[in-house]
Design an enzyme around this catalytic site. Structure first.
Site, mmCIF file in Angstrom:
data_model
loop_
_atom_site.group_PDB
_atom_site.id
_atom_site.type_symbol
_atom_site.label_atom_id
_atom_site.label_comp_id
_atom_site.label_asym_id
_atom_site.label_seq_id
_atom_site.Cartn_x
_atom_site.Cartn_y
_atom_site.Cartn_z
ATOM 1 N N CYS A 71 0.816 -1.225 0.000
ATOM 2 C CA CYS A 71 0.000 0.000 0.000
ATOM 3 C C CYS A 71 0.848 1.272 0.000
ATOM 4 O O CYS A 71 0.653 2.154 -0.838
ATOM 5 C CB CYS A 71 -0.989 -0.004 1.163
ATOM 6 S SG CYS A 71 -0.277 0.085 2.824
ATOM 7 N N HIS A 121 -2.898 1.149 6.870
ATOM 8 C CA HIS A 121 -3.102 1.088 5.422
ATOM 9 C C HIS A 121 -3.222 2.499 4.865
ATOM 10 O O HIS A 121 -3.642 3.418 5.573
ATOM 11 C CB HIS A 121 -4.373 0.288 5.108
ATOM 12 C CG HIS A 121 -4.573 -0.009 3.661
ATOM 13 N ND1 HIS A 121 -3.706 -0.788 2.925
ATOM 14 C CD2 HIS A 121 -5.541 0.381 2.786
ATOM 15 C CE1 HIS A 121 -4.142 -0.880 1.686
ATOM 16 N NE2 HIS A 121 -5.250 -0.171 1.571
ATOM 17 N N HIS A 133 -5.574 1.642 -4.388
ATOM 18 C CA HIS A 133 -4.683 1.092 -3.371
ATOM 19 C C HIS A 133 -4.228 -0.309 -3.747
ATOM 20 O O HIS A 133 -4.760 -0.930 -4.663
ATOM 21 C CB HIS A 133 -5.366 1.107 -1.995
ATOM 22 C CG HIS A 133 -6.494 0.138 -1.852
ATOM 23 N ND1 HIS A 133 -6.666 -0.633 -0.723
ATOM 24 C CD2 HIS A 133 -7.524 -0.194 -2.665
ATOM 25 C CE1 HIS A 133 -7.749 -1.392 -0.856
ATOM 26 N NE2 HIS A 133 -8.287 -1.129 -2.028
#
Length: 157
Positions: A71, A121, A133
């Site tokens: 990520c 994240h 993402h």
């Protein structure tokens, strides 16, 4: 040589990308030619386009591109290619950006997901409550709806 792509061709190339995102990404698509218009785009817009161009790239923990990402590797890669340096991890990127409210978020801002343990994240806001993402092992870079209310927004300086 500058190459312009017609919208129907973009829709075919985009697959499941929403029309709303295509509007947000209107203009040249990375890898399909550049124009003076693309060169003038703000850094967050360029970073968003770069992230979108990585659609389908596999997730790999610790990967920073250009062919696979985790990520924070995707956000770092996208912003670096757009002209801004970001630190390596999602937590470091959170500390590096300026906090903004949900109401003030714009396409190209970073979306940070958090738990009691901290930031876990990060993705790039694409508008319409969606992010680009690299989600997890076994998945690929994709556009997805924000699934949690435990998020913060940051603007890259």
């Amino acid at each position: 040589m500058t190459m312009r792509v017609q919208l129907p061709h973009l829709l075919v190339r985009a697959g499941t990308v929403s029309a709303l995102t295509l509007v947000a990404l209107a203009g040249p698509v990375p890898g399909l030619g550049a124009t003076a218009e693309a060169a003038k785009a703000p850094v967050p817009t360029k970073a968003l386009r770069i992230a979108a161009s990585k659609k389908g790239a596999p997730y790999r923990w610790g990967a920073q591109g250009p062919n696979s990402f985790d990520c924070s590797g995707l956000t770092r890669y996208s912003f670096r290619r757009a002209g801004r340096a970001l630190p390596r991890t999602a937590d470091q990127q959170y500390r590096h950006t300026r906090r903004i409210s949900r109401a003030a978020r714009r396409t190209g801002d970073l979306v940070f997901f958090h738990s009691r343990r901290g930031i876990y994240h990060v993705g790039i806001y694409a508008g319409g409550n969606r992010i680009w993402h690299a989600p997890k092992t076994g998945a690929v870079v994709r556009l997805e709806r924000i699934w949690s209310h435990a998020v913060s927004y940051g603007r890259v300086r």
